[in-house]
Design a protein around this motif. Structure first.
Motif, short mmCIF file in Angstrom:
data_model
loop_
_atom_site.label_atom_id
_atom_site.label_comp_id
_atom_site.label_asym_id
_atom_site.label_seq_id
_atom_site.Cartn_x
_atom_site.Cartn_y
_atom_site.Cartn_z
N PHE A 20 0.82 -1.20 0.00
CA PHE A 20 0.00 0.00 0.00
C PHE A 20 0.87 1.27 0.00
O PHE A 20 0.55 2.22 -0.72
CB PHE A 20 -0.97 0.01 1.19
CG PHE A 20 -2.00 1.09 1.06
CD1 PHE A 20 -3.06 0.93 0.16
CD2 PHE A 20 -1.91 2.26 1.78
CE1 PHE A 20 -4.00 1.93 0.00
CE2 PHE A 20 -2.86 3.27 1.63
CZ PHE A 20 -3.91 3.09 0.73
N LEU A 23 2.10 1.58 -3.44
CA LEU A 23 1.05 2.09 -4.32
C LEU A 23 0.87 3.59 -4.11
O LEU A 23 0.77 4.37 -5.06
CB LEU A 23 -0.27 1.37 -4.05
CG LEU A 23 -1.45 1.84 -4.90
CD1 LEU A 23 -1.26 1.47 -6.35
CD2 LEU A 23 -2.76 1.27 -4.39
N TYR A 24 0.87 4.00 -2.82
CA TYR A 24 0.68 5.42 -2.51
C TYR A 24 1.77 6.26 -3.17
O TYR A 24 1.50 7.27 -3.82
CB TYR A 24 0.70 5.64 -0.99
CG TYR A 24 0.59 7.10 -0.61
CD1 TYR A 24 -0.66 7.71 -0.57
CD2 TYR A 24 1.72 7.85 -0.33
CE1 TYR A 24 -0.77 9.05 -0.24
CE2 TYR A 24 1.61 9.20 0.00
CZ TYR A 24 0.36 9.79 0.05
OH TYR A 24 0.26 11.10 0.35
N LEU A 26 3.66 5.43 -5.76
CA LEU A 26 3.50 5.39 -7.22
C LEU A 26 2.41 6.34 -7.68
O LEU A 26 2.56 7.06 -8.67
CB LEU A 26 3.18 3.97 -7.67
CG LEU A 26 4.37 3.02 -7.80
CD1 LEU A 26 3.88 1.59 -8.00
CD2 LEU A 26 5.25 3.41 -8.98
N MET A 27 1.30 6.33 -6.94
CA MET A 27 0.18 7.19 -7.32
C MET A 27 0.57 8.65 -7.17
O MET A 27 0.39 9.46 -8.07
CB MET A 27 -1.05 6.91 -6.43
CG MET A 27 -1.70 5.56 -6.63
SD MET A 27 -2.36 5.33 -8.28
CE MET A 27 -1.16 4.24 -8.96
N VAL A 30 3.81 9.36 -9.61
CA VAL A 30 3.78 9.07 -11.05
C VAL A 30 2.40 9.25 -11.66
O VAL A 30 2.18 10.16 -12.46
CB VAL A 30 4.30 7.63 -11.33
CG1 VAL A 30 4.40 7.39 -12.83
CG2 VAL A 30 5.65 7.40 -10.66
N SER A 31 1.47 8.41 -11.26
CA SER A 31 0.19 8.35 -11.98
C SER A 31 -0.62 9.63 -11.87
O SER A 31 -1.07 10.18 -12.88
CB SER A 31 -0.64 7.19 -11.46
OG SER A 31 0.06 5.99 -11.67
N ILE A 32 -0.81 10.12 -10.64
CA ILE A 32 -1.67 11.28 -10.46
C ILE A 32 -1.11 12.52 -11.17
O ILE A 32 -1.85 13.17 -11.89
CB ILE A 32 -1.93 11.53 -8.95
CG1 ILE A 32 -2.86 10.43 -8.44
CG2 ILE A 32 -2.54 12.90 -8.71
CD1 ILE A 32 -3.10 10.47 -6.95
N ARG A 34 0.70 12.60 -13.79
CA ARG A 34 0.58 12.41 -15.25
C ARG A 34 -0.84 12.65 -15.72
O ARG A 34 -1.08 13.40 -16.67
CB ARG A 34 1.00 10.99 -15.63
CG ARG A 34 2.49 10.88 -15.73
CD ARG A 34 2.89 9.63 -16.44
NE ARG A 34 4.30 9.35 -16.17
CZ ARG A 34 4.94 8.31 -16.63
NH1 ARG A 34 4.30 7.42 -17.37
NH2 ARG A 34 6.21 8.12 -16.35
N ILE A 35 -1.80 11.98 -15.04
CA ILE A 35 -3.20 12.15 -15.45
C ILE A 35 -3.61 13.60 -15.24
O ILE A 35 -4.27 14.21 -16.09
CB ILE A 35 -4.12 11.20 -14.67
CG1 ILE A 35 -3.70 9.75 -14.93
CG2 ILE A 35 -5.56 11.38 -15.08
CD1 ILE A 35 -4.46 8.75 -14.10
N GLY A 36 -3.18 14.15 -14.10
CA GLY A 36 -3.52 15.54 -13.81
C GLY A 36 -3.00 16.48 -14.89
O GLY A 36 -3.70 17.39 -15.32
#
Lengths: 162, 240
Positions: A20, A23-24, A26-27, A30-32, A34-36
């Motif tokens: 977890f 994941l936190y 990474l989110m 990286v992910s947040i 990028r999407i943002g």
């Protein structure tokens, strides 16, 4: 049920924490972002296009307004020109009519005078002719020349009766 | 035939023990890792082209992002933005745990009370810490609503306290019970299909329906878990 077996609580908790937290990170890293970034870029592009469209619309409105004003102006100018021309024409026509009327009246008067003169002359010559005829008639019938004064009186009396 | 609870059994894959504590890499841990990997691939691979007009995967990644973002905006408010990564990670972790569990032969880590309780307890602890950090001792007012007559305090305060303290349990048990019962039902009906031979088409049709329902529950429970976390966060930030 295996869920209530405490033997596997510690390994599950340990790996839950590891995954977890992983994941936190990474989110969050990286992910947040990028999407943002993609969403923000799209929003920015949309806003940009909207403001561009608004600016173009304002330009169009301004152009339309200028056009309308020019149109109204020239329409007013044309109307004034028409009115001016019509007025001038009417004035001219009136003048000419008055002039022609005066000339005609003059001509009529001259004509009437001429007719009057001709009539008087005609009447005079009729009397002369009547007197001549009467003298000749008397000479032929009586064989003597009648008295001029009596002849003229007789002719005048006869013409008076008519 | 295997018992319906056989599917919840934890099997160590790599036995590890540090300082007398068992931290073996089990099938549960394996699926947590798989879930984290899938979530990351799903979200980063989807938006790698950064297309202005999103494709199928990018659309889904953006949809999950905006779904959680809207949930926080509606339920927590502007102050909730700081906690977006945590709430988002929580939602995706539970959602993927539930959905991966729907694939036959997989392991559903969200059907384990210790996992759901740990997640719920982190939420509870975090929310309580945020509440005290923002409001100090005034946060205790949370247990006594504004405007209530002072005489009702002896009744209201214990009730509010109990309801507050039971939050992690209800949060954990709701998810755990839903996932566990759903999987047991699927397993039991699947057992009937095999046992009834040709007539097994009847439970098979039923099984298909329940499977669809379970997919719905998988998504719904992830949503419920997350939105309740948001509401608790809202309480901590804004009080009542």
């Amino acid at each position: 049920m295996p869920q209530f077996d405490p033997t596997f609580f510690s390994p599950q908790l340990f790996w839950l924490a590891v995954t977890f937290i992983g994941l936190y990170v990474l989110m969050a890293r990286v992910s947040i972002p990028r999407i943002g970034a993609v969403l923000e870029e799209r929003q920015r592009r949309i806003d940009e296009n909207l403001s561009k469209a608004a600016a173009l619309k304002a330009d169009t409105d301004a152009a339309i307004e200028v056009y309308e004003r020019a149109l109204a102006e020239s329409r007013g100018k044309a109307q004034a020109m028409i009115k001016e021309t019509v007025d001038r024409m009417a004035h001219e026509a009136e003048n000419r009519q008055r002039e022609v009327g005066a000339r005609l009246a003059e001509q009529i008067k001259a004509g009437e005078a001429r007719i009057e003169a001709a009539k008087a002359q005609a009447l005079a010559s009729v009397r002369e002719v009547a007197a001549d005829v009467a003298r000749a008639t008397v000479e032929r019938i009586t064989g003597q020349t009648p008295d001029e004064a009596r002849l003229a009186e007789a002719v005048a009396t006869a013409m008076e009766k008519r | 035939m295997a018992s319906p609870v056989e599917q919840f059994k934890i099997k160590p894959i790599i036995p590890i023990e540090i300082g007398g504590i068992d931290i073996s890499f089990t099938n549960s841990a394996l699926f947590m890792v798989v879930s984290v990997a899938l979530i990351t691939v799903f979200l980063t691979h989807g938006v790698r082209s950064r297309a202005m007009v999103p494709g199928r995967w990018q659309s889904m990644a953006e949809l999950s992002y905006e779904f959680v973002a809207n949930m926080i905006r509606d339920n927590v408010g502007a102050e909730g933005r700081r906690y977006f990564p945590f709430i988002f990670a929580l939602f995706m972790f539970v959602l993927f745990g539930n959905l991966i569990g729907m694939i036959p032969m997989t392991f559903t880590y969200t059907s384990h009370i210790i996992v759901t309780f740990a997640l719920a307890f982190v939420v509870f602890l975090g929310v309580t810490v945020i509440g005290f950090a923002r409001h100090g001792l005034h946060f205790f007012r949370f247990f006594f609503p504004h405007g209530a007559p002072i005489l009702t305090a002896p009744i209201l305060i214990p009730i509010e306290l109990i309801s507050y303290l039971s939050r992690p349990f209800s949060l954990a048990v709701r998810l755990f019970a839903n996932m566990t019962v759903g999987h047991i039902i699927l397993k039991v009906i699947a057992g009937f299909v095999v046992a009834m031979g040709v007539a097994g088409v009847v439970p098979l049709a039923f099984l298909a329906g329940v499977t669809v329902l379970e997919f719905g529950i998988a998504v719904l429970q992830a949503y419920v878990f997350t939105i309740l976390s948001c509401i608790y966060l809202h309480d901590a930030i804004h009080m009542h």
